[in-house]
Design an enzyme around this catalytic site. Structure first.
Site, short mmCIF file in Angstrom:
data_model
loop_
_atom_site.label_atom_id
_atom_site.label_comp_id
_atom_site.label_asym_id
_atom_site.label_seq_id
_atom_site.Cartn_x
_atom_site.Cartn_y
_atom_site.Cartn_z
N LYS A 149 0.84 -1.20 0.00
CA LYS A 149 0.00 0.00 0.00
C LYS A 149 0.88 1.26 0.00
O LYS A 149 2.09 1.17 0.23
CB LYS A 149 -0.94 -0.08 1.20
CG LYS A 149 -1.89 -1.30 1.16
CD LYS A 149 -2.76 -1.40 2.40
CE LYS A 149 -3.66 -2.64 2.34
NZ LYS A 149 -4.53 -2.75 3.53
N TYR A 187 -12.26 -3.26 -3.21
CA TYR A 187 -12.78 -3.32 -1.83
C TYR A 187 -14.30 -3.28 -1.79
O TYR A 187 -14.88 -2.86 -0.79
CB TYR A 187 -12.19 -2.17 -1.00
CG TYR A 187 -10.76 -2.41 -0.54
CD1 TYR A 187 -10.44 -3.51 0.27
CD2 TYR A 187 -9.74 -1.53 -0.88
CE1 TYR A 187 -9.14 -3.72 0.71
CE2 TYR A 187 -8.43 -1.73 -0.44
CZ TYR A 187 -8.15 -2.83 0.36
OH TYR A 187 -6.86 -3.05 0.80
N HIS A 206 -1.54 -5.65 1.48
CA HIS A 206 -2.79 -6.40 1.28
C HIS A 206 -2.46 -7.80 0.77
O HIS A 206 -1.53 -7.98 -0.01
CB HIS A 206 -3.66 -5.71 0.23
CG HIS A 206 -4.70 -6.62 -0.36
ND1 HIS A 206 -5.88 -6.89 0.28
CD2 HIS A 206 -4.71 -7.37 -1.50
CE1 HIS A 206 -6.58 -7.76 -0.45
NE2 HIS A 206 -5.89 -8.07 -1.53
N ASN A 219 -1.70 -0.18 7.19
CA ASN A 219 -1.14 -1.49 7.53
C ASN A 219 -0.29 -2.13 6.41
O ASN A 219 -0.14 -3.34 6.34
CB ASN A 219 -2.22 -2.43 8.06
CG ASN A 219 -3.33 -2.68 7.06
OD1 ASN A 219 -3.26 -2.21 5.92
ND2 ASN A 219 -4.33 -3.43 7.45
N GLU A 239 -8.76 -10.72 -8.00
CA GLU A 239 -7.93 -9.53 -7.82
C GLU A 239 -6.80 -9.47 -8.85
O GLU A 239 -6.47 -8.39 -9.34
CB GLU A 239 -7.39 -9.51 -6.38
CG GLU A 239 -8.52 -9.27 -5.37
CD GLU A 239 -8.11 -9.49 -3.92
OE1 GLU A 239 -6.92 -9.77 -3.64
OE2 GLU A 239 -9.00 -9.40 -3.04
N PHE A 258 -15.57 3.13 7.36
CA PHE A 258 -14.20 3.53 7.00
C PHE A 258 -13.93 3.46 5.50
O PHE A 258 -12.83 3.77 5.05
CB PHE A 258 -13.16 2.69 7.77
CG PHE A 258 -13.24 1.20 7.53
CD1 PHE A 258 -12.68 0.63 6.39
CD2 PHE A 258 -13.86 0.36 8.45
CE1 PHE A 258 -12.72 -0.75 6.17
CE2 PHE A 258 -13.93 -1.02 8.23
CZ PHE A 258 -13.36 -1.57 7.09
N THR A 306 -5.12 -7.81 10.66
CA THR A 306 -5.47 -6.51 10.07
C THR A 306 -5.01 -5.34 10.94
O THR A 306 -4.45 -4.36 10.44
CB THR A 306 -7.00 -6.43 9.87
OG1 THR A 306 -7.42 -7.59 9.13
CG2 THR A 306 -7.40 -5.18 9.11
N ARG A 313 -1.23 -14.63 4.13
CA ARG A 313 -2.00 -13.96 5.20
C ARG A 313 -1.29 -14.11 6.54
O ARG A 313 -1.30 -13.19 7.36
CB ARG A 313 -3.41 -14.56 5.28
CG ARG A 313 -4.23 -14.40 4.01
CD ARG A 313 -4.94 -13.09 3.88
NE ARG A 313 -5.98 -12.92 4.86
CZ ARG A 313 -6.80 -11.85 4.90
NH1 ARG A 313 -6.65 -10.88 4.01
NH2 ARG A 313 -7.71 -11.75 5.83
N ARG A 349 3.02 -6.90 9.38
CA ARG A 349 2.32 -5.85 10.14
C ARG A 349 2.78 -5.81 11.59
O ARG A 349 2.89 -4.73 12.18
CB ARG A 349 0.80 -6.07 10.06
CG ARG A 349 0.23 -5.75 8.68
CD ARG A 349 -1.21 -6.23 8.56
NE ARG A 349 -1.84 -5.88 7.30
CZ ARG A 349 -2.95 -6.44 6.85
NH1 ARG A 349 -3.54 -7.40 7.55
NH2 ARG A 349 -3.48 -6.07 5.70
P1 RTP Z 1 -6.45 -6.43 3.24
O1 RTP Z 1 -7.73 -6.77 2.47
O2 RTP Z 1 -5.96 -5.05 2.95
O3 RTP Z 1 -5.41 -7.48 3.13
O4 RTP Z 1 -6.85 -6.36 4.76
P2 RTP Z 1 -7.60 -7.42 5.67
O5 RTP Z 1 -8.20 -8.52 4.86
O6 RTP Z 1 -6.65 -7.76 6.75
O7 RTP Z 1 -8.77 -6.51 6.27
P3 RTP Z 1 -10.21 -6.12 5.69
O8 RTP Z 1 -11.19 -6.29 6.80
O9 RTP Z 1 -10.48 -6.76 4.37
O10 RTP Z 1 -10.04 -4.56 5.49
C1 RTP Z 1 -9.36 -4.07 4.37
C2 RTP Z 1 -8.51 -2.91 4.77
O11 RTP Z 1 -9.34 -1.82 5.18
C3 RTP Z 1 -8.65 -1.07 6.17
N1 RTP Z 1 -9.45 -1.03 7.38
N2 RTP Z 1 -9.63 0.06 8.10
N3 RTP Z 1 -11.55 0.19 11.17
C4 RTP Z 1 -10.82 0.66 10.17
O12 RTP Z 1 -10.48 1.83 10.11
C5 RTP Z 1 -10.40 -0.27 9.14
N4 RTP Z 1 -10.71 -1.54 9.09
C6 RTP Z 1 -10.10 -2.04 7.96
C7 RTP Z 1 -7.32 -1.74 6.42
O13 RTP Z 1 -6.33 -1.10 5.62
C8 RTP Z 1 -7.57 -3.15 5.94
O14 RTP Z 1 -6.37 -3.78 5.58
#
Ligand code: RTP
Length: 155
Positions: free
Chosen positions: A16, A56, A122, A119, A133, A64, A98, A92, A109
């Site tokens: 990112k 997304y 992705h 973070n 993707e 958010f 996350t 992962r 992370r």
């Molecule tokens: P990613 O898709 O980026 O690998 O992340 P992830 O599966 O670990 O998490 P996901 O729930 O899919 O969320 C995607 C990205 O959104 C941002 N996020 N911000 N509460 C918040 O402010 C919040 N929650 C999620 C993070 O950048 C997360 O990686």
């Protein structure tokens, strides 16, 4: 050699804008290389808003979401395709939780980040999403099919 029970998969990994701007590109790539995965696609890319929203789309209803789109489009990202046995779940694990404060030390992370909204990286959450993707971020011909000549030790 005993063949692995796991299947060879592809995953979409993206550094990112914070990761790029903090100079963590080499560090992130290095962890995937050292683990033994195969790099099949790599590019620096300024993501348009529409693509970030499509990527997304499952998070569209989250509060958010607008901040997330602003973050991902705030500067170039590094787009990658990695191949390997069980690479989707393994990536992962390498990336960590996350919320970086909950991510285990030793993960990307856990070692390199503090904020959920910053973070660093992705990784696709399923082989199906990996394919979705990769098709979204890479054009035909940008992903290389190749085999390293050093031997099948990790594959
Ligand atoms: P990613 O898709 O980026 O690998 O992340 P992830 O599966 O670990 O998490 P996901 O729930 O899919 O969320 C995607 C990205 O959104 C941002 N996020 N911000 N509460 C918040 O402010 C919040 N929650 C999620 C993070 O950048 C997360 O990686």
């Amino acid at each position: 050699l005993v063949a692995s029970m796991e299947t060879v998969e592809e995953t979409y990994i993206m550094i990112k804008p914070d990761g790029l701007q903090r100079g963590l590109v080499g560090e992130v790539i290095s962890r995937f290389e050292k683990k033994g995965f195969l790099l099949k696609g790599l590019k620096l890319f300024q993501c348009p808003k529409e693509l970030a929203e499509e990527h997304y789309k499952d998070l569209k209803s989250k509060n958010f979401f607008p901040k997330l789109i602003d973050y991902i489009t705030s500067g170039p990202v590094v787009c990658m395709v990695w191949e390997g046995v069980g690479v989707v779940a393994s990536a992962r694990k390498l990336i960590g939780s996350t919320n970086p404060l909950q991510a285990e030390p030793g993960t990307i992370r856990g070692d390199l980040a503090v904020q959920t909204g910053r973070n660093v990286v992705h990784g696709s959450d399923s082989p199906e999403n990996g394919q979705r993707e990769i098709a979204l971020w890479f054009k035909e011909g940008e992903v290389c099919q190749w085999t390293p000549t050093v031997g099948p030790w990790l594959r």
